[in-house]
Design a protein around this motif. Structure first.
Motif, PDB file in Angstrom:
ATOM      1  N   THR A 153      29.518  57.536  46.823  1.00 39.15           N
ATOM      2  CA  THR A 153      30.161  58.102  45.633  1.00 39.15           C
ATOM      3  C   THR A 153      31.412  57.305  45.305  1.00 39.15           C
ATOM      4  O   THR A 153      31.953  56.598  46.156  1.00 39.15           O
ATOM      5  CB  THR A 153      30.574  59.574  45.835  1.00 39.15           C
ATOM      6  OG1 THR A 153      31.580  59.652  46.866  1.00 39.15           O
ATOM      7  CG2 THR A 153      29.398  60.457  46.189  1.00 39.15           C
ATOM      8  N   ASP A 184      22.376  63.854  39.729  1.00 39.33           N
ATOM      9  CA  ASP A 184      22.972  65.170  39.481  1.00 39.33           C
ATOM     10  C   ASP A 184      22.678  66.121  40.633  1.00 39.33           C
ATOM     11  O   ASP A 184      23.530  66.918  41.040  1.00 39.33           O
ATOM     12  CB  ASP A 184      22.423  65.755  38.176  1.00 39.33           C
ATOM     13  CG  ASP A 184      22.824  64.942  36.951  1.00 39.33           C
ATOM     14  OD1 ASP A 184      23.840  64.217  37.037  1.00 39.33           O
ATOM     15  OD2 ASP A 184      22.120  65.028  35.931  1.00 39.33           O
ATOM     16  N   GLU A 208      30.233  67.258  44.859  1.00 29.89           N
ATOM     17  CA  GLU A 208      30.943  66.001  44.648  1.00 29.89           C
ATOM     18  C   GLU A 208      31.875  66.050  43.445  1.00 29.89           C
ATOM     19  O   GLU A 208      31.612  65.529  42.365  1.00 29.89           O
ATOM     20  CB  GLU A 208      29.943  64.853  44.520  1.00 29.89           C
ATOM     21  CG  GLU A 208      29.150  64.574  45.789  1.00 29.89           C
ATOM     22  CD  GLU A 208      30.017  64.082  46.941  1.00 29.89           C
ATOM     23  OE1 GLU A 208      31.217  63.834  46.721  1.00 29.89           O
ATOM     24  OE2 GLU A 208      29.503  63.926  48.059  1.00 29.89           O
ATOM     25  N   ARG A 265      24.892  65.292  43.529  1.00 28.82           N
ATOM     26  CA  ARG A 265      26.275  65.687  43.205  1.00 28.82           C
ATOM     27  C   ARG A 265      26.481  67.176  43.443  1.00 28.82           C
ATOM     28  O   ARG A 265      27.494  67.588  44.043  1.00 28.82           O
ATOM     29  CB  ARG A 265      26.602  65.331  41.757  1.00 28.82           C
ATOM     30  CG  ARG A 265      28.041  65.708  41.336  1.00 28.82           C
ATOM     31  CD  ARG A 265      28.334  65.366  39.876  1.00 28.82           C
ATOM     32  NE  ARG A 265      28.184  63.947  39.649  1.00 28.82           N
ATOM     33  CZ  ARG A 265      27.182  63.403  38.967  1.00 28.82           C
ATOM     34  NH1 ARG A 265      26.229  64.167  38.447  1.00 28.82           N
ATOM     35  NH2 ARG A 265      27.129  62.099  38.798  1.00 28.82           N
ATOM     36  N   PRO A 313      34.173  64.958  38.319  1.00 26.87           N
ATOM     37  CA  PRO A 313      32.869  64.774  38.967  1.00 26.87           C
ATOM     38  C   PRO A 313      32.760  63.359  39.510  1.00 26.87           C
ATOM     39  O   PRO A 313      33.134  62.395  38.833  1.00 26.87           O
ATOM     40  CB  PRO A 313      31.865  65.017  37.833  1.00 26.87           C
ATOM     41  CG  PRO A 313      32.634  64.833  36.567  1.00 26.87           C
ATOM     42  CD  PRO A 313      34.052  65.224  36.881  1.00 26.87           C
ATOM     43  N   ARG A 314      32.296  63.239  40.748  1.00 25.74           N
ATOM     44  CA  ARG A 314      32.151  61.915  41.348  1.00 25.74           C
ATOM     45  C   ARG A 314      30.854  61.264  40.892  1.00 25.74           C
ATOM     46  O   ARG A 314      29.845  61.940  40.697  1.00 25.74           O
ATOM     47  CB  ARG A 314      32.178  62.025  42.873  1.00 25.74           C
ATOM     48  CG  ARG A 314      33.517  62.503  43.407  1.00 25.74           C
ATOM     49  CD  ARG A 314      33.496  62.713  44.911  1.00 25.74           C
ATOM     50  NE  ARG A 314      34.759  63.298  45.361  1.00 25.74           N
ATOM     51  CZ  ARG A 314      34.868  64.227  46.302  1.00 25.74           C
ATOM     52  NH1 ARG A 314      33.790  64.669  46.915  1.00 25.74           N
ATOM     53  NH2 ARG A 314      36.044  64.693  46.645  1.00 25.74           N
ATOM     54  N   VAL A 319      27.585  59.154  41.688  1.00 26.39           N
ATOM     55  CA  VAL A 319      26.746  59.244  42.887  1.00 26.39           C
ATOM     56  C   VAL A 319      25.707  58.121  42.897  1.00 26.39           C
ATOM     57  O   VAL A 319      25.157  57.758  41.852  1.00 26.39           O
ATOM     58  CB  VAL A 319      26.014  60.613  42.922  1.00 26.39           C
ATOM     59  CG1 VAL A 319      25.022  60.668  44.076  1.00 26.39           C
ATOM     60  CG2 VAL A 319      27.020  61.750  43.029  1.00 26.39           C
TER      61      VAL A 319
END
Length: 422
Positions: free
Chosen positions: A265, A282, A290, A285, A298-299, A301
């Protein structure tokens, strides 16, 4: 010398806090050597979740922690974090703050936002907490260090000099030196008893045979020298920064543990060769929660990237890897591992120095079968499904480093240790 360094070995957010919390139970004190309150880690302690940004996670175990000279410290944010812990019944009376650590002041935060605005489409995606501008002042030799900050006369004099200088460079700067001084001199009085020469203190600890844990911030791919420049932080988060950031030499370190997710990430802008732009990304995440500890962003991924982890291994001389969030991959039929990149048709095994070249890199993947069994309650490597065991073994082969622990959930009990380092 019993010094162990824990470093994030991707782009940060790998789960350093949890591993540091575990290892801190065996250490006498914990040292943080880089970064500021742009870096966060989450600790689950006594059934409660704590988000720390500055104070080393050893505060929950030994209580004795060091904030090294390589850090940049926002005094106001630090006092807020101390209060946050004290209100929860966590003592903070064994904190040692380096007199050489630079302090973040309101004009640094203001400049951070001004510069990001000026960059426009080329914005780096900083957290806006003044970290970069404070490190710039450090190397421009106009920074204010903790030892000066707690000397009221020196602080007042230097603050007014620096703000006057900054206003010439940034005509729109609104900083008021008098107002800053009146507010921050009170913070200095509270912090003054904690400030000392922490390098000398650490030397005494080692001479006395104490076990010392060194805690990095962010991840090595955000290293100012070796990371994905310019989308990096302003310090050396890896073990390469531990010596200068804690004022000790390399022979103090016996082991370096790299914290690595079972996938990859990153937060913010910058090249990310294995990024997933689909429903599977998604899914990972959400399963891995994440979202940034500090920013809540939001990270991004992607699949596990052995090129990234190999670069981190070289930079930090990793002696072992802690593989985190293995359980997040449960239920994915086919897993991919990036083993190399292709740049203009040529296979490469290290990150190009130029970000433009890295953005053109195409990941080379190999596939492995996944597993569907619930692994959240396993207590040993042997209890893992065969496919999960093979996944770990293949990662060890690709990054030339043994996995010495792995996690299958957020709780401290869900970390399985294969080899002790203390």
């Amino acid at each position: 010398m019993a010094g162990v360094v824990v470093v994030g070995s991707q782009w940060g957010d790998e789960g350093k806090g949890k591993v540091t919390d575990y290892l801190a139970q065996q250490a006498d004190l914990v040292v943080r050597y880089s970064g500021g309150n742009n870096a966060g880690h989450t600790i689950v302690y006594d059934g409660k979740k704590f988000a720390l940004r500055l104070i080393p996670s050893g505060i929950f175990t030994t209580g004795e922690v060091v904030m090294g000279n390589g850090m940049v410290i926002n005094p106001k944010a630090l006092l807020e974090e101390i209060k946050y812990l004290n209100d929860a019944g966590i003592k903070t009376d064994k904190m040692h703050i380096s007199d050489r650590a630079h302090i973040i002041l309101p004009y640094h935060i203001e400049i951070d936002h001004l510069e990001e605005e000026l960059r426009g489409d080329a914005a780096i995606g900083t957290t806006g907490r003044g970290i970069g501008p404070t490190y710039v002042d450090k190397y421009d030799r106009v920074g204010i260090r903790m030892g000066e900050f707690i000397n009221e006369e020196l602080f007042n004099k230097k603050l007014h000099q620096v703000v006057a200088f900054k206003k010439k460079l940034y005509p729109n700067l609104q900083a008021d030196a008098d107002a800053i001084f009146e507010e921050y001199k009170e913070y200095a009085k509270v912090l003054a008893p904690m400030v000392e020469d922490t390098g000398a203190f650490l030397d005494e600890c080692f001479q006395a045979g104490k076990k010392v844990l060194f805690e990095g911030a962010q991840g090595t791919m955000l290293d100012i020298d070796y990371g994905t420049y310019p989308f990096v932080t302003s310090s050396n988060p890896g073990a390469n920064g531990a010596c200068s950031g804690a004022s000790v030499g390399p022979l103090y370190f016996s082991d370096v543990v790299g914290i690595v997710k079972a996938y990859t990430t990153r937060v913010g802008a910058g090249a990310f060769p294995t990024e997933l732009h689909n429903e599977l990304g998604d899914q990972i995440r959400e399963a891995g929660h994440e979202y940034g500890t500090v920013t809540k962003r939001p990270r991004r991924v992607g699949w596990f990237d052995a090129v990234v982890v190999n670069q981190s291994r070289r930079m930090s001389s990793l002696t072992g890897i802690s593989l985190m969030l293995l359980d997040v991959l449960t239920g994915i039929d086919t897993l991919k591992l990036c083993t190399a990149y292709k740049l203009d048709g040529k296979e490469i095994h290290s990150l190009p120095a130029n970000i433009e070249d890295l953005e053109r890199c195409v990941p080379v993947y190999e596939e492995m079968p996944g597993w569907s069994e619930d692994i959240s309650s396993v207590t040993s490597f042997e209890e893992l499904p065969v496919n999960a065991q093979n996944y770990i073994k293949r990662i060890e082969e690709l990054v030339h480093c043994p996995v010495i622990m792995f996690s299958v959930g957020p709780d401290r009990k869900q970390t399985i240790v294969l080899k002790e380092v203390f």
